[in-house]
Design a protein around this motif. Structure first.
Motif, mmCIF file in Angstrom:
data_model
loop_
_atom_site.group_PDB
_atom_site.id
_atom_site.type_symbol
_atom_site.label_atom_id
_atom_site.label_comp_id
_atom_site.label_asym_id
_atom_site.label_seq_id
_atom_site.Cartn_x
_atom_site.Cartn_y
_atom_site.Cartn_z
ATOM 1 N N ALA A 1 0.838 -1.199 0.000
ATOM 2 C CA ALA A 1 0.000 0.000 0.000
ATOM 3 C C ALA A 1 0.873 1.250 0.000
ATOM 4 C CB ALA A 1 -0.916 -0.001 1.222
ATOM 5 N N GLY A 2 0.529 2.197 -0.871
ATOM 6 C CA GLY A 2 1.285 3.433 -0.954
ATOM 7 C C GLY A 2 2.715 3.260 -1.429
ATOM 8 N N ASP A 3 3.034 2.100 -1.983
ATOM 9 C CA ASP A 3 4.410 1.781 -2.403
ATOM 10 C C ASP A 3 5.397 1.947 -1.255
ATOM 11 O OD1 ASP A 3 3.358 1.363 -4.883
ATOM 12 O OD2 ASP A 3 4.335 3.067 -5.862
ATOM 13 N N ALA A 4 4.922 1.804 -0.023
ATOM 14 C CA ALA A 4 5.785 2.064 1.133
ATOM 15 C C ALA A 4 6.890 1.027 1.274
ATOM 16 C CB ALA A 4 4.941 2.103 2.412
ATOM 17 N N ALA A 5 6.561 -0.258 1.062
ATOM 18 C CA ALA A 5 7.549 -1.322 1.246
ATOM 19 C C ALA A 5 8.571 -1.338 0.121
ATOM 20 C CB ALA A 5 6.846 -2.670 1.349
ATOM 21 N N SER A 6 8.094 -1.319 -1.119
ATOM 22 C CA SER A 6 9.032 -1.299 -2.248
ATOM 23 C C SER A 6 9.862 -0.026 -2.233
ATOM 24 C CB SER A 6 8.280 -1.438 -3.570
ATOM 25 O OG SER A 6 7.341 -0.390 -3.745
ATOM 26 N N GLY A 7 9.282 1.077 -1.766
ATOM 27 C CA GLY A 7 10.028 2.321 -1.643
ATOM 28 C C GLY A 7 11.152 2.223 -0.627
ATOM 29 N N ALA A 8 10.939 1.448 0.447
ATOM 30 C CA ALA A 8 11.978 1.279 1.465
ATOM 31 C C ALA A 8 13.177 0.517 0.903
ATOM 32 C CB ALA A 8 11.408 0.560 2.681
ATOM 33 N N VAL A 9 12.919 -0.577 0.166
ATOM 34 C CA VAL A 9 14.024 -1.343 -0.417
ATOM 35 C C VAL A 9 14.716 -0.525 -1.500
ATOM 36 C CG1 VAL A 9 14.624 -3.412 -1.720
ATOM 37 C CG2 VAL A 9 13.022 -3.571 0.180
ATOM 38 N N ALA A 10 13.949 0.235 -2.276
ATOM 39 C CA ALA A 10 14.547 1.099 -3.297
ATOM 40 C C ALA A 10 15.461 2.136 -2.649
ATOM 41 C CB ALA A 10 13.455 1.786 -4.123
ATOM 42 N N HIS A 11 15.060 2.657 -1.488
ATOM 43 C CA HIS A 11 15.887 3.631 -0.773
ATOM 44 C C HIS A 11 17.208 3.000 -0.336
ATOM 45 C CE1 HIS A 11 16.706 7.101 1.884
ATOM 46 N NE2 HIS A 11 17.207 6.186 2.691
ATOM 47 N N LEU A 12 17.154 1.791 0.219
ATOM 48 C CA LEU A 12 18.377 1.106 0.630
ATOM 49 C C LEU A 12 19.294 0.884 -0.562
ATOM 50 C CD1 LEU A 12 16.833 -1.614 2.984
ATOM 51 C CD2 LEU A 12 18.005 0.485 3.681
ATOM 52 N N ASP A 13 18.726 0.457 -1.672
ATOM 53 C CA ASP A 13 19.505 0.183 -2.870
ATOM 54 C C ASP A 13 20.157 1.457 -3.407
ATOM 55 O OD1 ASP A 13 20.075 -2.060 -4.824
ATOM 56 O OD2 ASP A 13 19.266 -0.569 -6.192
ATOM 57 N N ARG A 14 19.417 2.545 -3.340
ATOM 58 C CA ARG A 14 19.931 3.818 -3.867
ATOM 59 C C ARG A 14 21.003 4.415 -2.952
ATOM 60 N NH1 ARG A 14 15.385 5.692 -4.517
ATOM 61 N NH2 ARG A 14 15.114 6.745 -2.512
ATOM 62 N N GLU A 15 20.740 4.424 -1.644
ATOM 63 C CA GLU A 15 21.672 5.054 -0.711
ATOM 64 C C GLU A 15 22.993 4.296 -0.622
ATOM 65 O OE1 GLU A 15 21.488 7.935 1.017
ATOM 66 O OE2 GLU A 15 19.617 8.380 -0.050
ATOM 67 N N TRP A 16 22.934 2.970 -0.732
ATOM 68 C CA TRP A 16 24.149 2.168 -0.602
ATOM 69 C C TRP A 16 24.650 1.649 -1.952
ATOM 70 C CZ3 TRP A 16 21.533 0.221 4.307
ATOM 71 C CH2 TRP A 16 22.090 0.842 5.438
ATOM 72 N N LYS A 17 24.099 2.195 -3.032
ATOM 73 C CA LYS A 17 24.594 1.900 -4.386
ATOM 74 C C LYS A 17 24.690 0.392 -4.643
ATOM 75 C CE LYS A 17 27.161 6.264 -4.698
ATOM 76 N NZ LYS A 17 26.625 6.803 -3.421
ATOM 77 N N GLY A 18 23.571 -0.255 -4.512
ATOM 78 C CA GLY A 18 23.536 -1.697 -4.743
ATOM 79 C C GLY A 18 23.776 -2.058 -6.194
ATOM 80 N N GLU A 19 24.335 -3.220 -6.398
ATOM 81 C CA GLU A 19 24.572 -3.737 -7.744
ATOM 82 C C GLU A 19 23.775 -5.027 -7.925
ATOM 83 O OE1 GLU A 19 28.558 -4.201 -8.968
ATOM 84 O OE2 GLU A 19 29.138 -2.135 -8.510
ATOM 85 N N VAL A 20 22.983 -5.070 -8.977
ATOM 86 C CA VAL A 20 22.179 -6.263 -9.262
ATOM 87 C C VAL A 20 23.103 -7.406 -9.668
ATOM 88 C CG1 VAL A 20 20.431 -7.248 -10.782
ATOM 89 C CG2 VAL A 20 20.172 -4.897 -9.941
ATOM 90 N N PHE A 21 22.907 -8.561 -9.030
ATOM 91 C CA PHE A 21 23.714 -9.727 -9.393
ATOM 92 C C PHE A 21 22.869 -10.882 -9.922
ATOM 93 C CE2 PHE A 21 22.633 -10.370 -4.922
ATOM 94 C CZ PHE A 21 22.235 -11.697 -4.893
ATOM 95 N N ALA A 22 21.551 -10.767 -9.810
ATOM 96 C CA ALA A 22 20.688 -11.841 -10.314
ATOM 97 C C ALA A 22 19.291 -11.292 -10.561
ATOM 98 C CB ALA A 22 20.634 -13.003 -9.327
ATOM 99 N N ALA A 23 18.595 -11.899 -11.517
ATOM 100 C CA ALA A 23 17.197 -11.576 -11.801
ATOM 101 C C ALA A 23 16.477 -12.865 -12.137
ATOM 102 C CB ALA A 23 17.091 -10.577 -12.950
ATOM 103 N N LEU A 24 15.260 -13.017 -11.624
ATOM 104 C CA LEU A 24 14.484 -14.220 -11.910
ATOM 105 C C LEU A 24 13.937 -14.151 -13.330
ATOM 106 C CD1 LEU A 24 14.815 -14.261 -8.828
ATOM 107 C CD2 LEU A 24 12.475 -15.129 -8.661
ATOM 108 N N ASP A 25 13.768 -15.295 -13.952
ATOM 109 C CA ASP A 25 13.240 -15.355 -15.313
ATOM 110 C C ASP A 25 11.782 -14.898 -15.297
ATOM 111 O OD1 ASP A 25 12.300 -15.993 -17.847
ATOM 112 O OD2 ASP A 25 13.501 -17.812 -17.995
ATOM 113 N N ALA A 26 11.516 -13.783 -15.966
ATOM 114 C CA ALA A 26 10.178 -13.190 -15.923
ATOM 115 C C ALA A 26 9.104 -14.131 -16.455
ATOM 116 C CB ALA A 26 10.172 -11.885 -16.722
#
Length: 330
Positions: free
Chosen positions: A25-50
């Motif tokens: 709701a309100g994109d609150a949870a996905s926004g929290a993980v996006a914030h962590l990824d942005r602030e700590w400059k995360g690098e994607v290492f895997a993606a599930l097959d869509a």
């Protein structure tokens, strides 16, 4: 067998996951993980097959131009890793995606495969639900687990929820059956202002995550965004007497319910949180650096005509925290 050649051995890793859709709701949870990824400059290492998990008529791919070349981004779930510096460094494995359309058991098993391969010590799943909570009060965040021992040692609620569930509930139970400690953190979002984003709820989830796994999170502009969001909703509510009256009813009910919490222990806990956060520069001294990887407009919803009686049977707190009582607007 999952092989991760580009990821080094991690330090005390915790997996933090959030999924867009019913649990957000309100994109609150996905926004929290996006914030962590942005602030700590995360690098994607895997993606599930869509194609394994998503119905593209429900979650459509997007087309975009890259230097004049048309490309397609497919909806999926991606994993990145960030390292938190400081005196006690540790790693976070961030999982951010969309609630899958199908094959939920396989989806959870694949994520657990990554958790096992990376040596993840605990999984924390973030969620947000719509609730009868006023936007003018602190956002309620509930921490729940299916593990009785974990509930006791980490001061969490042991979930007793029964009913329809989303991917947050399914993944938590999959972790429990696999012997991986798992916790869900749920933020309650006011149902009358459910449009994303909701930075106040995102901030509340991050604060609770700090307490849960004992880290310091650089908040950036999020506190100011949360204040601006509340001021904006205040102004919109002031323009509608019916909404303003409804918000006042929720405030009275919330304040009445919170009275028993004004104990010495509760005040002491809040003071400890304040002491941990009183120096904003401390978090900035722990920059994230993902480079160690190798090769790799808010609006108001008019309240119901029949307003809840704060003295009645329906408590003002959000529904049983394990799952949303109402379907969030994705």
């Amino acid at each position: 067998m999952i092989e991760l050649e580009g990821v080094p051995e991690l330090i005390d890793p915790v997996m933090v996951a959030a999924f867009e859709g019913w649990n957000d709701a309100g994109d609150a949870a996905s926004g929290a993980v996006a914030h962590l990824d942005r602030e700590w400059k995360g690098e994607v290492f895997a993606a599930l097959d869509a194609e394994d998990y998503y119905d593209f008529q429900v979650n459509r791919p997007t087309v975009w131009l890259d230097n004049g070349v048309r490309k397609i981004t497919w909806p999926t779930t991606r994993l990145s890793v960030v390292r938190i510096g400081g005196a006690k460094p540790r790693d976070l494995v961030l999982v951010r995606g969309i609630e899958p359309s199908m094959r939920w058991r396989s989806f959870c098993n694949e994520l657990l495969g990554f958790a096992h391969e990376l040596g993840v010590e605990m999984v924390v799943i973030l969620g947000a639900l719509l609730g009868d909570t006023p936007h003018t009060r602190p956002v309620p965040v509930s921490g729940v687990t299916s593990d009785a021992d974990l509930a006791r040692t980490m001061d969490l609620e042991e979930t007793k929820y029964e009913g329809p569930t989303g991917i947050v509930g399914v993944l938590q139970e999959a972790c429990t059956h696999a012997g991986v400690p798992a916790v869900s953190l749920w933020a309650a979002v006011p149902h009358y202002v459910s449009q994303p984003p909701n930075p106040k709820a995102t901030l509340a989830l991050l604060n609770r995550l700090e307490d849960l796994i004992d880290i310091r999170i650089p908040l950036g502009e999020l506190p100011e965004d949360a204040r601006a969001w509340q001021l904006g909703v205040d102004q919109l509510a002031a323009e509608d007497s019916e909404v303003a009256e409804y918000v006042q009813t929720l405030e009275e009910a919330r304040d009445t319910a919170d009275l028993p919490e004004a104990s010495g222990d509760a005040i002491a806990r809040e003071f400890e949180r304040y002491l941990r956060r009183r120096d904003p520069s401390a978090a900035a001294e722990q920059p994230g650096d993902g480079s160690y990887l190798r090769d790799t407009s808010s609006g108001l919803t008019r309240p119901p005509r029949r307003r809840p009686d704060p003295s009645g049977e329906e408590p003002p707190a959000p529904p049983e925290p394990d799952e949303p009582g109402d379907t969030p607007e994705a």
